[in-house]
Design a protein around this motif. Structure first.
Motif, short mmCIF file in Angstrom:
data_model
loop_
_atom_site.label_atom_id
_atom_site.label_comp_id
_atom_site.label_asym_id
_atom_site.label_seq_id
_atom_site.Cartn_x
_atom_site.Cartn_y
_atom_site.Cartn_z
N LEU A 58 0.85 -1.19 0.00
CA LEU A 58 0.00 0.00 0.00
C LEU A 58 0.88 1.23 0.00
N HIS A 60 0.72 5.32 1.38
CA HIS A 60 -0.04 6.17 2.29
C HIS A 60 0.60 7.55 2.31
N TYR A 87 -8.37 5.03 6.60
CA TYR A 87 -8.89 3.69 6.83
C TYR A 87 -8.87 2.92 5.51
N ASP A 88 -8.30 1.73 5.55
CA ASP A 88 -8.32 0.84 4.39
C ASP A 88 -8.64 -0.55 4.92
N GLU A 89 -9.18 -1.38 4.09
CA GLU A 89 -9.62 -2.71 4.55
C GLU A 89 -9.14 -3.76 3.56
#
Length: 94
Positions: A58, A60, A87-89
């Motif tokens: 990821l 950020h 927020y990431d899922e």
């Protein structure tokens, strides 16, 4: 919740101006706290305990200054920390 059940390690790649810009964490909490000023993209690699799962990478955006006027001390440092959360899922399917 104990994320170390599924996560083997998390590797953070910070801006090269930081001491030790690559931070490898093998136990929770999987987070980095740092002091500085500026804005940059950090790369985060999540390595899963399941050897059949590929690592998740990821990016950020990190912003180490407030977005609005904030009170400072006499030496022009912030009284409160700058918090920049996102927020990431990750969802696993069979």
């Amino acid at each position: 919740e104990d994320l170390s059940v599924g996560i083997a390690k998390v590797v953070f790649q910070l801006h090269p101006s930081f001491p030790q810009p690559v931070r490898e964490l093998t136990a929770p909490p999987f987070e980095v706290t740092e002091k500085g000023w500026g804005e940059f993209e950090a790369t985060i690699r999540i390595v899963w305990r399941d050897p059949d799962e590929k690592a998740t990478v990821l990016t950020h955006g990190i912003k180490l200054y407030p977005s609005s006027s904030t009170s400072t001390t006499k030496d022009n440092t912030l009284k409160e920390p700058v918090v920049h959360e996102f927020y990431d899922e990750v969802v696993f399917t069979n």
